[in-house]
Design a protein around this motif. Structure first.
Motif, short mmCIF file in Angstrom:
data_model
loop_
_atom_site.label_atom_id
_atom_site.label_comp_id
_atom_site.label_asym_id
_atom_site.label_seq_id
_atom_site.Cartn_x
_atom_site.Cartn_y
_atom_site.Cartn_z
N ALA A 191 4.58 14.50 -6.33
CA ALA A 191 3.71 14.04 -5.25
C ALA A 191 3.80 12.52 -5.14
N VAL A 192 3.43 12.02 -3.97
CA VAL A 192 3.44 10.58 -3.74
C VAL A 192 2.11 10.16 -3.13
N GLU A 193 1.60 9.02 -3.61
CA GLU A 193 0.32 8.51 -3.13
C GLU A 193 0.33 6.99 -3.21
N MET A 194 -0.85 6.35 -3.12
CA MET A 194 -0.89 4.91 -2.97
C MET A 194 -1.75 4.19 -4.01
N GLU A 195 -2.26 4.90 -5.00
CA GLU A 195 -3.22 4.26 -5.91
C GLU A 195 -3.03 4.54 -7.40
N GLY A 196 -2.58 5.72 -7.77
CA GLY A 196 -2.63 6.16 -9.17
C GLY A 196 -1.92 5.26 -10.15
N GLY A 197 -0.77 4.70 -9.76
CA GLY A 197 -0.03 3.84 -10.67
C GLY A 197 -0.81 2.59 -11.06
#
Length: 260
Positions: A191-197
């Motif tokens: 999955a790809v998102e904008m915050e977890g890293g």
């Protein structure tokens, strides 16, 4: 120590805020932080807004000002693995910031944030969930079943799947089939998102265990913006259901953080 709970968008935040008992709001930076109890567990709930800077800021406040002993990001994401469907849930065992890297010859050589290869290189790529915590999470969810999405949201008869694997973070909303295929192939990302890293990077800096729970609201391809609007409410509810299931596992880890 309380558990810090972060959401990125209003649909996610609403599901949790309506469940809190004895809520007490506090304003800090651009965010309202709400202390309270959720299913008998002390928590601090915050909506970060989208993007890595916003989530890093909120994670820092949760760890430093509120003394949270664990931080969880619960929300939605775009699917990368073609075997997954809208409504499935991915729980990260590793997060990678796919947009941090060296641009060279029209390509991006991804590296660990803050570690330029010819200045201060690092063999590490991404951040891994505490292995003891991950094992307990896997065990806790072994017999947990999510309902399918409703027919109105395009659901079928297959129950939503729960998968563990790599989640990618970057400050772009992915709306491209070619990029989706590249990210899945290059990193094995589910999955790809904008915050977890960014949440993981901050949490590890404070020595705080973390989790990223992502329900798929779209498949990160050319129709992603339309999938997101249709499915976001129901898939956000799925991620919240998993979060509530995991609170008894997270609480003991939150109490391990040394005071101060």
């Amino acid at each position: 120590m309380p558990i810090g709970l972060i959401c990125a968008i209003p649909q996610e935040l609403t599901h949790l805020s309506t469940l809190l008992l004895d809520p007490v709001p506090t304003r800090a930076a651009h965010t309202e932080f709400i202390t309270g109890t959720l299913d008998g567990h002390d928590v601090v709930l915050a909506g970060s807004g989208m993007g890595k800077v916003n989530s890093a800021l909120v994670s820092t406040v949760l760890a430093d000002r509120f003394g949270c002993g664990a931080i969880v990001f619960s929300g939605v994401a775009g699917g990368l693995d073609p075997a997954l469907a809208v409504g499935d849930v991915v729980i990260a065992d590793r997060v990678i910031q796919h947009d941090a890297g060296l641009l060279e010859d029209d390509g991006l050589q991804t590296y660990q944030p803050g570690h330029v290869p010819f200045i201060n290189p690092s063999d590490q790529l991404g951040y891994r969930v505490d292995q003891d915590l991950l094992a307990r999470v896997v065990d806790r969810l072994a017999d947990f079943t999510l309902a399918p999405l409703s027919g109105a949201a395009g659901g079928g008869h297959r129950p939503a799947a729960i998968r563990f694997g790599t989640v990618l973070s970057g400050d772009q909303y992915l709306h491209c089939d070619l990029t989706r295929e590249r990210l899945h192939g290059e990193f094995g990302g589910l999955a790809v998102e904008m915050e977890g890293g960014a949440v993981a990077q901050v949490a590890e800096s404070f020595g705080v265990p973390w989790l990223v729970i992502r329900a798929l609201s779209d498949l990160a391809g050319h129709d992603s913006r339309f999938d997101f609007l249709a499915f976001v409410d129901e898939v956000a509810a799925s991620s919240v259901a998993i979060l509530r299931r995991l609170l008894p596992v997270l609480s003991p880890f939150a109490q391990r953080r040394p005071a101060g």
